[in-house]
Enzyme design. Sequence first.
Site, PDB file in Angstrom:
ATOM      1  N   CYS A 121       0.931  -1.078   0.042  1.00 39.98           N
ATOM      2  CA  CYS A 121      -0.090   0.054   0.038  1.00 39.98           C
ATOM      3  C   CYS A 121       0.942   1.101   0.028  1.00 39.98           C
ATOM      4  O   CYS A 121       1.490   1.450   1.015  1.00 39.98           O
ATOM      5  CB  CYS A 121      -0.945   0.074   1.324  1.00 39.98           C
ATOM      6  SG  CYS A 121      -1.824   1.694   1.259  1.00 39.98           S
ATOM      7  N   CYS A 124      -0.792   4.213   2.473  1.00 40.38           N
ATOM      8  CA  CYS A 124      -0.598   4.023   4.100  1.00 40.38           C
ATOM      9  C   CYS A 124      -0.174   2.382   4.235  1.00 40.38           C
ATOM     10  O   CYS A 124       0.809   2.043   4.204  1.00 40.38           O
ATOM     11  CB  CYS A 124      -1.631   4.507   4.573  1.00 40.38           C
ATOM     12  SG  CYS A 124      -3.374   4.073   3.972  1.00 40.38           S
ATOM     13  N   SER A 125      -1.260   1.899   4.798  1.00 41.45           N
ATOM     14  CA  SER A 125      -0.963   0.379   5.157  1.00 41.45           C
ATOM     15  C   SER A 125      -2.290  -0.411   5.017  1.00 41.45           C
ATOM     16  O   SER A 125      -2.514  -1.297   5.623  1.00 41.45           O
ATOM     17  CB  SER A 125      -0.661   0.505   6.742  1.00 41.45           C
ATOM     18  OG  SER A 125      -1.866   1.066   7.388  1.00 41.45           O
ATOM     19  N   CYS A 126      -2.796  -0.364   3.890  1.00 40.11           N
ATOM     20  CA  CYS A 126      -4.034  -1.020   3.330  1.00 40.11           C
ATOM     21  C   CYS A 126      -3.570  -2.480   3.193  1.00 40.11           C
ATOM     22  O   CYS A 126      -2.479  -2.738   2.739  1.00 40.11           O
ATOM     23  CB  CYS A 126      -4.732  -0.574   2.191  1.00 40.11           C
ATOM     24  SG  CYS A 126      -5.253   1.039   2.458  1.00 40.11           S
TER      25      CYS A 126
HETATM   26 FE    FE Z   1      -3.370   1.989   2.664  1.00 42.28          FE
END
Ligand code: FE
Length: 221
Positions: A121, A124-126
């Site tokens: 991602c 961000c951190s998906c």
């Molecule tokens: Fe994300």
Amino acid sequence: MSSDPHSHGHGHSHYHDAHEAIVSDDAPGYYEIMETAVRELLIAKGLITANDIRHQIEVLDSRTPALGAAVVARAWTDPAFKGRLLENGRAGCEEMGISFYDDTQLIVLENTESVHNLIVCTLCSCYPRPVLGLPPDWYKLKPYRARAVIEPRKVLAEFGTIIPDDVEVRVSDSTAVIRYLVLPRRPAGTEGCTEEQLAALVTRDAMIGVIPVTLNDGAAQ
Ligand code: FE
């Protein structure tokens, strides 16, 4: 009975002397204050309850890479299931009893002789949390997020994964609504393994695409 007020040695006495109140001396940071404010506002307005939050934390904590590993092992042993899983990742996981507690779609990417998939991602951190749980720290850090798309082969090499030049590396960038799960290649020498034995070989990192699934000592003998 010992005179030590904290003694638990006999009769399980739990007498304590009066002491100073236990306080946290870490001042809350910006995001902690914002989270508290939003949470209290949502509860005050009756949109959610404290119990909803507690329950959701329980749901999140119940998710581990073992769920994804079971899906991979099923796909390796059941071609019809694999077809359905590649067609609709979320429906395939739901078929195995894995619930999705959010509005995310899941796309399962199959590694083959000619294609190696890697997920990231960049924003961000998906991450496919319903089937893998929480992402590892490195997945959330800028070096991985930036470099996975710019120089994926170099990043993979740092994980010890050398992708031959004639194999295409495909990087899929997750979003708030579309998450990816890598279906790794089934290792050679696992023909006699049960689905459970196969699942035990499948690691979180293999389902992110940074390493292959390998036969480790004893696990599938
Ligand atoms: Fe994300």
